[in-house]
Design a protein around this motif. Structure first.
Motif, PDB file in Angstrom:
ATOM      1  N   TRP A 138       0.928  -1.239  -0.074  1.00  0.00           N
ATOM      2  CA  TRP A 138      -0.094  -0.085   0.050  1.00  0.00           C
ATOM      3  C   TRP A 138       1.010   1.280   0.024  1.00  0.00           C
ATOM      4  O   TRP A 138       1.785   1.260   0.613  1.00  0.00           O
ATOM      5  CB  TRP A 138      -0.828   0.097   1.311  1.00  0.00           C
ATOM      6  CG  TRP A 138      -1.752  -0.980   1.259  1.00  0.00           C
ATOM      7  CD1 TRP A 138      -2.973  -1.336   0.627  1.00  0.00           C
ATOM      8  CD2 TRP A 138      -2.010  -2.309   2.010  1.00  0.00           C
ATOM      9  NE1 TRP A 138      -3.880  -2.239   0.764  1.00  0.00           N
ATOM     10  CE2 TRP A 138      -3.076  -3.280   1.628  1.00  0.00           C
ATOM     11  CE3 TRP A 138      -0.948  -2.801   2.648  1.00  0.00           C
ATOM     12  CZ2 TRP A 138      -3.369  -4.373   2.194  1.00  0.00           C
ATOM     13  CZ3 TRP A 138      -1.024  -4.417   3.085  1.00  0.00           C
ATOM     14  CH2 TRP A 138      -2.233  -4.931   2.761  1.00  0.00           C
ATOM     15  N   GLY A 139       0.374   2.403  -0.446  1.00  0.00           N
ATOM     16  CA  GLY A 139       1.081   3.637  -0.750  1.00  0.00           C
ATOM     17  C   GLY A 139       0.208   4.623  -0.763  1.00  0.00           C
ATOM     18  O   GLY A 139      -0.990   4.497  -1.416  1.00  0.00           O
ATOM     19  N   ILE A 140       0.627   5.855  -0.315  1.00  0.00           N
ATOM     20  CA  ILE A 140      -0.390   6.910  -0.318  1.00  0.00           C
ATOM     21  C   ILE A 140      -0.083   8.048  -1.529  1.00  0.00           C
ATOM     22  O   ILE A 140       1.026   7.987  -1.919  1.00  0.00           O
ATOM     23  CB  ILE A 140      -0.146   7.792   0.848  1.00  0.00           C
ATOM     24  CG1 ILE A 140      -1.453   8.686   1.020  1.00  0.00           C
ATOM     25  CG2 ILE A 140       1.129   8.513   1.265  1.00  0.00           C
ATOM     26  CD1 ILE A 140      -1.382   9.237   2.491  1.00  0.00           C
ATOM     27  N   VAL A 141      -1.051   8.439  -2.149  1.00  0.00           N
ATOM     28  CA  VAL A 141      -1.065   9.249  -3.224  1.00  0.00           C
ATOM     29  C   VAL A 141      -0.091  10.500  -3.019  1.00  0.00           C
ATOM     30  O   VAL A 141       0.843  10.841  -3.698  1.00  0.00           O
ATOM     31  CB  VAL A 141      -2.398   9.708  -3.910  1.00  0.00           C
ATOM     32  CG1 VAL A 141      -2.103  10.766  -5.188  1.00  0.00           C
ATOM     33  CG2 VAL A 141      -3.018   8.390  -4.447  1.00  0.00           C
ATOM     34  N   GLY A 142      -0.416  11.391  -2.194  1.00  0.00           N
ATOM     35  CA  GLY A 142       0.062  12.448  -1.603  1.00  0.00           C
ATOM     36  C   GLY A 142      -0.279  13.026  -0.355  1.00  0.00           C
ATOM     37  O   GLY A 142      -0.710  12.588   0.236  1.00  0.00           O
ATOM     38  N   GLU A 143       0.130  14.375  -0.138  1.00  0.00           N
ATOM     39  CA  GLU A 143      -0.349  15.034   1.065  1.00  0.00           C
ATOM     40  C   GLU A 143      -0.481  16.550   0.722  1.00  0.00           C
ATOM     41  O   GLU A 143       0.368  16.924  -0.010  1.00  0.00           O
ATOM     42  CB  GLU A 143       0.618  14.582   2.053  1.00  0.00           C
ATOM     43  CG  GLU A 143       2.219  15.253   2.181  1.00  0.00           C
ATOM     44  CD  GLU A 143       2.973  14.938   3.159  1.00  0.00           C
ATOM     45  OE1 GLU A 143       3.838  15.780   3.535  1.00  0.00           O
ATOM     46  OE2 GLU A 143       2.743  13.849   3.812  1.00  0.00           O
ATOM     47  N   ALA A 144      -1.107  17.316   1.699  1.00  0.00           N
ATOM     48  CA  ALA A 144      -1.415  18.609   1.758  1.00  0.00           C
ATOM     49  C   ALA A 144      -0.517  19.301   2.794  1.00  0.00           C
ATOM     50  O   ALA A 144      -0.016  18.510   3.587  1.00  0.00           O
ATOM     51  CB  ALA A 144      -2.714  19.007   1.826  1.00  0.00           C
ATOM     52  N   ASP A 145      -0.089  20.459   2.590  1.00  0.00           N
ATOM     53  CA  ASP A 145       0.815  20.994   3.755  1.00  0.00           C
ATOM     54  C   ASP A 145      -0.242  21.539   4.881  1.00  0.00           C
ATOM     55  O   ASP A 145      -1.586  21.181   4.736  1.00  0.00           O
ATOM     56  CB  ASP A 145       1.337  22.333   3.136  1.00  0.00           C
ATOM     57  CG  ASP A 145       0.234  23.502   2.631  1.00  0.00           C
ATOM     58  OD1 ASP A 145      -0.771  23.283   2.715  1.00  0.00           O
ATOM     59  OD2 ASP A 145       0.612  24.538   2.030  1.00  0.00           O
ATOM     60  N   GLU A 146       0.141  21.819   5.857  1.00  0.00           N
ATOM     61  CA  GLU A 146      -0.667  22.288   6.904  1.00  0.00           C
ATOM     62  C   GLU A 146      -1.719  23.153   6.826  1.00  0.00           C
ATOM     63  O   GLU A 146      -2.685  23.252   7.372  1.00  0.00           O
ATOM     64  CB  GLU A 146       0.362  22.849   8.134  1.00  0.00           C
ATOM     65  CG  GLU A 146       1.428  21.771   8.708  1.00  0.00           C
ATOM     66  CD  GLU A 146       2.236  22.569   9.770  1.00  0.00           C
ATOM     67  OE1 GLU A 146       2.071  23.588  10.026  1.00  0.00           O
ATOM     68  OE2 GLU A 146       3.055  21.746  10.268  1.00  0.00           O
TER      69      GLU A 146
ATOM     70  N   TYR B 282      -0.516  21.247  -2.483  1.00  0.00           N
ATOM     71  CA  TYR B 282      -0.659  19.897  -2.545  1.00  0.00           C
ATOM     72  C   TYR B 282       0.764  19.139  -3.175  1.00  0.00           C
ATOM     73  O   TYR B 282       1.291  19.924  -4.108  1.00  0.00           O
ATOM     74  CB  TYR B 282      -1.806  19.618  -3.216  1.00  0.00           C
ATOM     75  CG  TYR B 282      -3.039  19.955  -2.527  1.00  0.00           C
ATOM     76  CD1 TYR B 282      -3.729  19.418  -1.498  1.00  0.00           C
ATOM     77  CD2 TYR B 282      -3.637  21.134  -2.894  1.00  0.00           C
ATOM     78  CE1 TYR B 282      -4.834  19.531  -0.976  1.00  0.00           C
ATOM     79  CE2 TYR B 282      -4.671  21.855  -2.202  1.00  0.00           C
ATOM     80  CZ  TYR B 282      -5.810  21.081  -1.378  1.00  0.00           C
ATOM     81  OH  TYR B 282      -6.399  21.373  -0.734  1.00  0.00           O
ATOM     82  N   TYR B 283       1.075  18.066  -2.492  1.00  0.00           N
ATOM     83  CA  TYR B 283       2.212  17.447  -3.081  1.00  0.00           C
ATOM     84  C   TYR B 283       2.210  15.993  -3.477  1.00  0.00           C
ATOM     85  O   TYR B 283       1.122  15.107  -2.917  1.00  0.00           O
ATOM     86  CB  TYR B 283       3.406  17.280  -2.026  1.00  0.00           C
ATOM     87  CG  TYR B 283       3.561  18.829  -1.406  1.00  0.00           C
ATOM     88  CD1 TYR B 283       4.844  19.636  -1.897  1.00  0.00           C
ATOM     89  CD2 TYR B 283       3.180  19.435  -0.616  1.00  0.00           C
ATOM     90  CE1 TYR B 283       5.268  20.936  -1.607  1.00  0.00           C
ATOM     91  CE2 TYR B 283       3.224  20.813  -0.185  1.00  0.00           C
ATOM     92  CZ  TYR B 283       4.506  21.526  -0.835  1.00  0.00           C
ATOM     93  OH  TYR B 283       4.652  22.698  -0.393  1.00  0.00           O
ATOM     94  N   LEU B 284       2.677  15.515  -4.269  1.00  0.00           N
ATOM     95  CA  LEU B 284       2.689  14.280  -4.806  1.00  0.00           C
ATOM     96  C   LEU B 284       3.919  13.423  -4.567  1.00  0.00           C
ATOM     97  O   LEU B 284       4.953  13.914  -5.026  1.00  0.00           O
ATOM     98  CB  LEU B 284       2.384  14.187  -6.626  1.00  0.00           C
ATOM     99  CG  LEU B 284       2.070  13.041  -7.179  1.00  0.00           C
ATOM    100  CD1 LEU B 284       0.804  12.247  -6.710  1.00  0.00           C
ATOM    101  CD2 LEU B 284       2.196  13.128  -8.576  1.00  0.00           C
ATOM    102  N   TRP B 285       3.816  12.118  -4.145  1.00  0.00           N
ATOM    103  CA  TRP B 285       4.984  11.382  -3.881  1.00  0.00           C
ATOM    104  C   TRP B 285       5.328  10.745  -5.394  1.00  0.00           C
ATOM    105  O   TRP B 285       4.528  10.149  -5.950  1.00  0.00           O
ATOM    106  CB  TRP B 285       4.641  10.101  -2.919  1.00  0.00           C
ATOM    107  CG  TRP B 285       4.150  10.682  -1.408  1.00  0.00           C
ATOM    108  CD1 TRP B 285       3.162  10.534  -0.813  1.00  0.00           C
ATOM    109  CD2 TRP B 285       5.259  11.323  -0.713  1.00  0.00           C
ATOM    110  NE1 TRP B 285       3.384  11.234   0.257  1.00  0.00           N
ATOM    111  CE2 TRP B 285       4.559  11.512   0.599  1.00  0.00           C
ATOM    112  CE3 TRP B 285       6.698  11.587  -0.674  1.00  0.00           C
ATOM    113  CZ2 TRP B 285       5.209  12.073   1.748  1.00  0.00           C
ATOM    114  CZ3 TRP B 285       7.171  12.061   0.269  1.00  0.00           C
ATOM    115  CH2 TRP B 285       6.500  12.494   1.689  1.00  0.00           C
TER     116      TRP B 285
END
Length: 587
Positions: free
Chosen positions: A138-146, A151-154
């Motif tokens: 499993w892996g996560i697509v990305g994350e947002a800043d605080e 928005y950031y993509l891995w």
């Protein structure tokens, strides 16, 4: 001797059904590799973390594909197709024991539309699933800043694969390379592969996915002990009732005068002995009733066999194998449905046995398929991977018509001929006895509502563990617990329905068949009510698709459980009633 109707259809469809079983020795399922041999990384699905069943094809998001030539994947089992497994080749070049240094495998040309798709996925906590040698990753697509503005993509998949001899025993994924999503830019996707020797045995490679601290928690053990104490109490209560009634019978036969006041009150003036001429009168709506009993017996047989198979074989190690096994066992146990439903209908004087056979055969499949058909419309609207393919629908229909129906017919014929004669211990009166008035708490409706409380109380802790494994990210593997809970549920259900029937008959109400069935089946109402509590307080599910999926299939599960409990309760109560009326002296 002519063959039974549909015998040839059974043989042909059985061959079709065998093809739907998991295949152990084919292609990558051999799980052995030579050095430098290709190892396939399959991309499965992507979807919101809180909605486990709301999944989409991995490439429904604008990810790019590696340069390696595509490999098509077919649904190897019926369960895999029904569970929405959508394996697509990643295009990554991975070879056994061959390390890959960090390398770019493709490039995303990020326009506004693609950025919006990624942003939506990140906002909804999308994550994806991949497979290497049947091991899930499993892996996560990305994350947002605080602040939730950027928005950031891995972009970098770092794979570490453990091997033991010529087998893969461990896979780990680390997502790195966080890149800000900016329209009209190019994003490079990269990967690396590191092979390392591992001491993990191939047979134990799925142990890392299990959660002993959750499933073998002291609360789990305590719930089993608590249910076991409930069984001892109920068995003791039923034993006292049986001893008391038998003692009264023996006292009556020997004309002993040594009865206490309570015995005298429940003696010949009123009580269950007075309805001996009506107690074996056919139930109302015998066609539906016998179909429900037959279906309940089949569900019990399926549950028992599947649990035993799961205890022997680790079904969680193969995609869709649990569902495939359940479908195969359900089809194979269709004679159980026909035997018990057909024989009961014959004993109750039913003449439309073919209609009863059809209803019994298609009662559960129609309920499941009807619910799936409704949810399938929503899945198609969402373009979800859970949308059932047309070919899979045809396969399920073939199983129903060419396997389940003929086997049900065989069971019905056997049941009618072997145990279809009404050998009741008491003669049924021509004119029904009027039912006297009784206190409100002795009414069948009240007994039915209260009858399911104790059976539900014996299983509701186990329901939490089962729900969590299905609706959350846990693998259920403690089938020994499930077997104990099934045994406890059967004992509690039979004891409760016997007690309920005893008090109903003492009130000179001989309508015990439906009452015994429904008082046990009311367990389903409490399970479904508990599912509401679980949804609102134990999950973070949202959206039309996931909500419909949850409550639709929970309704199917609760109904099937209720039919099983009702059949168990009726069978136990029927044996009790026959036993006590066998010793009644009729003038």
């Amino acid at each position: 001797m002519r063959p039974l109707p549909g015998a040839y259809g059974v043989a042909a469809a059985a061959a079709l059904l065998l093809l739907l079983l998991p295949r152990a020795q084919a292609d990558e399922h051999e799980h052995t590799y030579q050095d430098k041999e290709e190892v396939v990384l399959w991309m499965n699905t992507v979807g919101p973390y809180h909605n486990r069943q709301e999944t989409y094809k991995y490439f429904s998001l604008p990810f790019c594909v590696g340069s390696k030539k595509s490999i098509s994947h077919y649904h190897e089992t019926l369960g895999e197709a029904l569970q929405g497994v959508e394996l697509e080749f990643s295009g990554l070049n991975i070879k056994f024991k061959d390390d890959v240094m960090p390398a770019t495998y493709c490039e995303i040309d990020l326009d506004k539309e693609k950025r919006d798709a990624f942003v939506y996925a990140i906002k909804n906590h999308y994550w994806y699933q991949m497979y290497i040698d049947d091991l899930p990753i499993w892996g996560i697509v990305g994350e947002a800043d605080e602040n939730g503005e950027d928005y950031y993509l891995w972009t970098y998949k770092k794979l570490e694969i453990g091997f033991n001899g010529n087998r893969i025993v461990d896979v780990n994924l680390t997502s790195e390379g966080k890149v800000k999503l900016v329209p009209n830019t190019k994003i490079q996707m990269s990967y690396s592969v590191k092979w390392k020797k591992s001491d993990v045995k191939f047979e134990d490679r799925f142990d890392k996915y299990l959660d002993p601290s959750f499933f073998q928690h002291r609360i789990h053990w305590f719930s089993i002990f608590n249910s076991f104490m409930m069984v001892i109490f109920l068995v003791g209560l039923v034993s006292m009732i049986l001893m008391r009634t038998l003692r009264k019978d023996y006292a009556r036969y020997s004309k002993e005068e040594e009865m206490d006041d309570m015995d005298r009150d429940l003696g010949d003036e009123y009580g269950w002995k007075q309805v001996h001429g009506d107690v074996f009168r056919p139930s109302s709506h015998p066609l539906i009733f016998s179909s429900l009993i037959g279906s309940g017996c089949q569900i019990f047989a399926v549950s028992l066999i599947v649990i035993i198979v799961a205890m022997i074989e680790d079904l969680y190690t193969e995609r869709g194998s649990m569902l495939s096994t359940a479908i195969f066992v359900y089809a194979a146990t269709s004679p159980v449905n026909g035997y018990f439903g057909g024989s009961l209908y014959a004993r109750q004087g039913g003449r439309r046995w073919i209609k009863q056979m059809f209803i019994g055969a298609f009662l559960i499949p129609a309920m499941v398929c009807g619910t799936a058909f409704f949810i399938n419309f929503i899945a198609i609207y969402y373009h979800a991977s859970r949308a059932i393919p047309f070919g899979t629908m045809v396969a399920v229909c073939c199983i129903c018509f060419f396997v389940i129906l003929p086997l049900n017919l065989v069971g019905t014929i056997l049941g009618r001929n072997l145990s279809g004669q009404p050998n009741f211990p008491c003669r049924v009166n021509a004119v029904p006895r009027p039912i006297p008035e009784k206190k409100w708490f002795m009414e069948p409706a009240v007994i039915v509502c209260l009858g399911g409380i104790l059976p539900f109380g014996s299983i509701f802790i186990e329901m939490y563990f089962i729900f969590t494994s299905f609706w959350a990210y846990k693998i259920y593997y403690v089938y020994g617990f499930m077997m104990l809970v099934l045994v406890i549920l059967c004992i509690v259900t039979v004891c409760v329905t016997i007690v309920c029937t005893y008090f109903l008959l003492n009130a000179e109400d001989y309508r015990w068949q439906w009452t015994s069935f429904l008082s046990a089946a009311s367990t389903a109402i409490y399970v479904y009510m508990y599912s509401f509590y679980y949804y609102f307080f134990k999950t973070k599910m949202y959206g039309l698709f996931q909500t419909s999926f949850y409550f639709g299939y929970m309704a199917v599960f609760s109904t099937a459980l209720g039919i099983m409990c009702g059949a168990i309760g009726y069978m136990g109560t029927s044996a009790f009633v026959r036993k006590i009326y066998t010793n009644v002296k009729i003038d």
